[in-house]
Scaffold this motif. Structure first.
Motif, PDB file in Angstrom:
ATOM      1  N   HIS A 193       0.827  -1.194   0.000  1.00 26.14           N
ATOM      2  CA  HIS A 193       0.000   0.000   0.000  1.00 26.14           C
ATOM      3  C   HIS A 193       0.864   1.248   0.000  1.00 26.14           C
ATOM      4  CE1 HIS A 193       0.656  -0.867   4.321  1.00 26.14           C
ATOM      5  NE2 HIS A 193       0.612   0.433   4.489  1.00 26.14           N
ATOM      6  N   LEU A 194       0.198   2.379  -0.237  1.00 25.16           N
ATOM      7  CA  LEU A 194       0.825   3.689  -0.237  1.00 25.16           C
ATOM      8  C   LEU A 194       0.295   4.479   0.941  1.00 25.16           C
ATOM      9  CD1 LEU A 194       0.415   4.472  -4.052  1.00 25.16           C
ATOM     10  CD2 LEU A 194       2.510   3.742  -2.901  1.00 25.16           C
ATOM     11  N   VAL A 195       1.145   5.323   1.478  1.00 28.36           N
ATOM     12  CA  VAL A 195       0.752   6.157   2.605  1.00 28.36           C
ATOM     13  C   VAL A 195       1.101   7.606   2.297  1.00 28.36           C
ATOM     14  CG1 VAL A 195       1.040   6.628   5.049  1.00 28.36           C
ATOM     15  CG2 VAL A 195       1.125   4.268   4.219  1.00 28.36           C
ATOM     16  N   GLU A 196       0.061   8.463   2.277  1.00 25.42           N
ATOM     17  CA  GLU A 196       0.297   9.888   2.073  1.00 25.42           C
ATOM     18  C   GLU A 196       0.441  10.589   3.416  1.00 25.42           C
ATOM     19  OE1 GLU A 196      -2.948   8.895  -1.089  1.00 25.42           O
ATOM     20  OE2 GLU A 196      -2.631   8.536   1.046  1.00 25.42           O
ATOM     21  N   SER A 197       1.175  11.671   3.414  1.00 20.27           N
ATOM     22  CA  SER A 197       1.293  12.514   4.595  1.00 20.27           C
ATOM     23  C   SER A 197       1.599  13.937   4.145  1.00 20.27           C
ATOM     24  CB  SER A 197       2.382  11.996   5.531  1.00 20.27           C
ATOM     25  OG  SER A 197       3.633  12.004   4.883  1.00 20.27           O
TER      26      SER A 197
END
Length: 122
Positions: free
Chosen positions: A3-7
């Motif tokens: 998965h990808l995680v934005e911040s």
């Protein structure tokens, strides 16, 4: 799990800046183009930018061209979206997504982040 995680989202005044990050977990981004999309409340999701796997090709929507800059650091497995001169109409949930090769068709992306809220308001 892949998965990808934005911040990096948040509240900023008009004219301000934010830098979003998109980090991959469980896979390497080296061979993936990364698209940035946004969805404002009550509106359809729209493409903002796409950066090719090696960063050699980057495209932007007309609404953000000249204000937003996409970049990537494959050594850190992370892609960035620098957003300058922000406007209230930039308010939206921003998502990053990965696929082989850039596309404006959001449904063609294989992996998505959970989104990060960007609010531009005084």
């Amino acid at each position: 799990q892949l998965h990808l995680v934005e911040s990096g989202g948040g509240l900023v005044q008009p004219g301000g800046s934010l830098r979003l990050s998109c980090a991959a977990s469980g896979f390497t981004l080296d061979y993936y183009a990364i698209g940035w999309f946004r969805q404002a409340a009550g509106k359809e999701r729209e493409g903002v930018s796409c950066i090719s796997s090696n960063g050699g090709s980057i495209n932007y929507s007309d609404s953000v061209k000249g204000r937003f800059t996409a970049s990537r650091d494959n050594a850190k497995n992370t892609v960035y979206l620098q957003m300058n001169s922000l406007k209230p109409e930039d308010t939206a949930v921003y998502y990053c997504a990965a696929r082989y090769g850039c596309s404006s068709w959001s449904a063609s992306y294989d992996y998505w982040g959970q989104g990060t809220q960007v609010t531009v308001s005084s």
